[in-house]
Motif scaffolding. Structure first.
Motif, mmCIF file in Angstrom:
data_model
loop_
_atom_site.group_PDB
_atom_site.id
_atom_site.type_symbol
_atom_site.label_atom_id
_atom_site.label_comp_id
_atom_site.label_asym_id
_atom_site.label_seq_id
_atom_site.Cartn_x
_atom_site.Cartn_y
_atom_site.Cartn_z
ATOM 1 N N THR A 152 0.837 -1.188 0.000
ATOM 2 C CA THR A 152 0.000 0.000 0.000
ATOM 3 C C THR A 152 0.877 1.245 0.000
ATOM 4 N N THR A 153 0.259 2.392 -0.183
ATOM 5 C CA THR A 153 1.002 3.643 -0.247
ATOM 6 C C THR A 153 0.527 4.591 0.851
ATOM 7 N N THR A 154 1.330 5.626 1.099
ATOM 8 C CA THR A 154 0.968 6.625 2.098
ATOM 9 C C THR A 154 -0.362 7.280 1.760
ATOM 10 N N ASP A 155 -0.556 7.618 0.489
ATOM 11 C CA ASP A 155 -1.808 8.274 0.087
ATOM 12 C C ASP A 155 -3.025 7.388 0.333
ATOM 13 N N THR A 156 -2.880 6.106 0.042
ATOM 14 C CA THR A 156 -3.994 5.174 0.257
ATOM 15 C C THR A 156 -4.327 5.055 1.736
ATOM 16 N N VAL A 157 -3.291 4.875 2.565
ATOM 17 C CA VAL A 157 -3.512 4.755 4.009
ATOM 18 C C VAL A 157 -4.145 6.032 4.554
ATOM 19 N N LEU A 158 -3.693 7.186 4.072
ATOM 20 C CA LEU A 158 -4.252 8.453 4.531
ATOM 21 C C LEU A 158 -5.725 8.574 4.134
ATOM 22 N N SER A 159 -6.074 8.083 2.977
ATOM 23 C CA SER A 159 -7.477 8.147 2.549
ATOM 24 C C SER A 159 -8.348 7.237 3.417
ATOM 25 N N TRP A 160 -7.832 6.052 3.779
ATOM 26 C CA TRP A 160 -8.578 5.173 4.684
ATOM 27 C C TRP A 160 -8.812 5.871 6.017
#
Length: 394
Positions: A152-160
């Motif tokens: 996963t990526t930082t952007d994806t985790v931040l969106s979650w």
């Protein structure tokens, strides 16, 4: 006698006021109704530090294990929403890396590298919005590294995280949560399952899967991520705001970096990122002036407790040399004291030190003021700053 008559200040307290600027109202409640019934909250609000400690220490009388507990309604049962033996079973598999002696060895080098990488990208511009360009990405990177979440990526985790926080906040405020939070959690759970199933992965999640079922690993990963990002993003943002709003205190820290720890604690005291913790009474009981009934919601205002003048002299003043600042309760207390508090402190200290060292003349953008906001989670929506960017070669 009705609660409106018994607790007139609570009856006139609005959630909008507590989200916007809670401190004057909390001071009134603490002085006159330290345990007060708030009709808008449909529960009790505890604002005095000693009474808040009584609630958080006594999980047999004041429990998190209730169907109304907001986070559990989004991610299911976890260490955050269980008490007693079940709480211990969920928490213990995740505890070892976050113990004080291991935090620096496990995380300091990674935090320093990630902090420097983010600042290097920002440095030439001379201006940015630090919450989203720096504090959030740093917090996400550290949590993702700590959990060992793969693919996963930082952007994806931040969106979650954004979606889960929004759902929890909506439920807390009595609103109907939309589908985004559960959808984000489903994606997180899939990522946890993939990590645990990866034969090459060696991580905290894999280790925890040896003691918990995979859905239990996922729910606890969600609350660790949720807490780790929210707490640390707020800590960095709020601490920088406090320092930049108080030039004399900033000068003290710049002259003596040993005061950075005091600045972090004092910022946590003045504006904890998590403003309240919720408990539910398991029996009829008396707390201060209040006769609490079984099943009642009892919310401890960490924000109120942290400005209790019985403990903190001149409580509204930001003082990086305050001797009693470590008595703040921003990380809660008792069985549910924040598991990763030491990591959050280390992260914030390194972040502040590097920002102040590498961005000369760092200051708030006077055209874009910042103010903490939020009923449950408090920080500025944005923190716009300026600094003296290096001259470009011509």
């Amino acid at each position: 006698m009705s609660t409106a008559v018994s607790f007139p200040l609570g009856a006139s307290t609005t959630l909008a006021e507590l989200a916007r600027d809670p401190h004057p109202r909390l001071a009134l409640l603490r002085a006159h109704e330290p345990v007060s019934w708030l009709p808008e909250l449909n529960g009790w609000l505890v604002t005095r530090r000693d009474l808040g400690l009584d609630v958080m220490r006594d999980s047999a009388t004041f429990t998190v294990d209730d169907p109304r507990f907001t986070t559990a309604r989004v991610v299911g049962p976890s260490m955050l929403s269980l008490d007693g033996a079940a709480h211990t079973r969920h928490r213990e598999p995740f505890a070892a890396p976050f113990r004080p002696r291991r935090v620096h060895d496990n995380f300091a080098a990674f935090i320093e590298r990630e902090t420097d990488r983010l600042i290097t990208a920002l440095e030439p511009a001379g201006a940015t919005e630090l919450r989203r360009a720096f504090a959030g990405p740093l917090a996400v990177a550290v949590v993702t590294d700590a959990l060992g979440l793969v693919g996963t990526t930082t952007d994806t985790v931040l969106s979650w995280y954004d979606a889960i926080v929004r759902s929890v906040s909506d439920i807390t405020e009595g609103l109907e949560a939309g589908p985004a939070g559960p959808a984000a959690y489903a994606q997180l759970r899939a990522a946890v399952e993939a990590t645990v199933a990866d034969p090459h992965a060696s991580s905290l999640l894999v280790s925890a899967a040896g003691q918990l079922d995979v859905p239990e690993v996922a729910s606890n990963a969600a609350v660790l991520m949720f807490g780790g990002i929210e707490t640390t993003e707020a800590m960095i943002t709020n601490a920088l705001l406090h320092l930049l709003q108080n030039p004399a205190q900033l000068a003290l820290v710049q002259a003596d970096s040993g005061l950075l720890d005091g600045a972090v604690e004092e910022s946590l005291r003045l504006e904890p990122g998590a403003a309240v913790v919720d408990r539910y009474a398991t029996r009829d009981t008396v707390l201060g002036p209040a006769a609490i009934r079984r099943g009642d919601l009892v919310s401890v205002s960490l924000t109120g407790a942290n400005r209790d003048p019985a403990v903190f002299a001149d409580p509204d003043r930001f003082d990086v040399r305050r001797a009693e600042a470590r008595l703040q309760l921003a990380f809660a207390h008792g069985p549910h004291h924040c598991l990763a508090a030491h990591l959050a402190r280390l992260e914030t200290r390194i972040a502040l030190q590097r920002l102040l060292e590498r961005l000369p003349g760092l200051r708030l953008d006077p055209q874009r003021p910042a103010t903490p906001y939020g009923l449950v989670f408090r920080k500025p929506a944005a923190l716009h700053v300026l600094w003296d960017a290096p001259a470009t070669n011509r």
